[in-house]
Motif scaffolding. Structure first.
Motif, short mmCIF file in Angstrom:
data_model
loop_
_atom_site.label_atom_id
_atom_site.label_comp_id
_atom_site.label_asym_id
_atom_site.label_seq_id
_atom_site.Cartn_x
_atom_site.Cartn_y
_atom_site.Cartn_z
N PHE A 1 -8.45 6.41 9.56
CA PHE A 1 -8.30 4.96 10.19
C PHE A 1 -8.68 4.82 11.55
O PHE A 1 -8.64 3.75 12.10
CB PHE A 1 -6.80 4.65 10.00
CG PHE A 1 -6.35 4.77 8.55
CD1 PHE A 1 -6.66 3.60 7.59
CD2 PHE A 1 -5.63 5.74 8.17
CE1 PHE A 1 -6.34 3.89 6.16
CE2 PHE A 1 -5.02 5.80 6.94
CZ PHE A 1 -5.56 4.91 5.88
N PHE B 1 -10.78 4.30 5.82
CA PHE B 1 -11.07 2.87 6.22
C PHE B 1 -12.65 2.96 6.76
O PHE B 1 -13.08 1.96 6.30
CB PHE B 1 -10.43 2.44 7.29
CG PHE B 1 -10.48 1.02 7.83
CD1 PHE B 1 -10.22 -0.07 6.81
CD2 PHE B 1 -10.86 0.75 8.91
CE1 PHE B 1 -10.40 -1.24 7.44
CE2 PHE B 1 -10.86 -0.50 9.44
CZ PHE B 1 -10.79 -1.54 8.62
N ASP C 1 0.06 4.43 2.84
CA ASP C 1 -0.71 3.89 3.96
C ASP C 1 -2.25 3.82 3.66
O ASP C 1 -3.00 3.33 4.47
CB ASP C 1 -0.60 4.48 5.24
CG ASP C 1 0.76 4.41 5.74
OD1 ASP C 1 1.65 3.26 5.34
OD2 ASP C 1 1.49 5.20 6.21
N SER C 2 -2.75 4.34 2.74
CA SER C 2 -4.35 4.56 2.69
C SER C 2 -4.76 3.44 1.90
O SER C 2 -3.90 2.61 1.35
CB SER C 2 -4.48 5.86 1.79
OG SER C 2 -4.19 5.81 0.29
N GLY C 3 -5.92 3.09 2.30
CA GLY C 3 -6.70 1.99 1.46
C GLY C 3 -7.09 2.48 0.38
O GLY C 3 -6.75 3.41 -0.53
N SER D 1 -6.27 14.02 12.42
CA SER D 1 -4.94 13.90 11.53
C SER D 1 -4.38 15.17 10.98
O SER D 1 -3.16 15.19 10.56
CB SER D 1 -5.32 12.80 10.21
OG SER D 1 -6.34 13.63 9.47
#
Length: 135
Positions: free
Chosen positions: A127, A102, A95-97, A17
């Motif tokens: 992810f 994840f 977009d992060s959990g 990433s």
């Protein structure tokens, strides 16, 4: 290496990433000598600035299966804290959990043969991940 020499293992982690090695990820090594044998904890290490574990424990003679456990949640939390400090006014990552990652840990189990070296790179992002037998 002769057939009586135990297998050996090395690993490294790349954070895809950000396109950089993942530093400071704890890695545990366990092994067993046969499908039905109990897992034996051998110890662990942490990745260095190049994302490599250069001091994983040696495998015992008779090892047939190896497990690498990568504790990646703390790595991503630390990375996010550094990014938040650098960009205090930036909007949160939608977009992060809940925890920002994840997969909090990655476990890779593989078979080994005596006398062989197994390099198992982990390509990682918050992810997803991928592993393969490297050289």
């Amino acid at each position: 290496m002769s057939a009586s020499t135990p297998a050996s293992v090395s690993t490294h982690i790349l954070d895809t990433s950000v396109g950089r090695p993942a530093r400071g990820v704890a890695v545990r090594l366990t092994a067993r000598g046969g499908q039905d044998a109990d897992w034996q904890a051998l110890g662990g290490s942490a990745t260095d600035a190049d994302g490599r574990c250069k001091d994983l424990p040696a495998l015992p003679e008779g090892t047939t299966h190896v497990r690498l456990d990568f504790a990646v949640e703390a790595y991503f939390e630390h990375r996010e804290n550094q990014r938040a400090d650098a960009q205090q006014d930036a909007p949160a990552n939608r977009d992060s959990g809940a925890g920002g990652v994840f997969f909090p840990e990655v476990t890779v189990t593989f078979a080994v043969a005596p006398g062989e070296h197994y390099h198992v790179p982990l390509l990682l992002n918050p992810f997803g991940y991928s592993v393969y037998r490297g050289s």
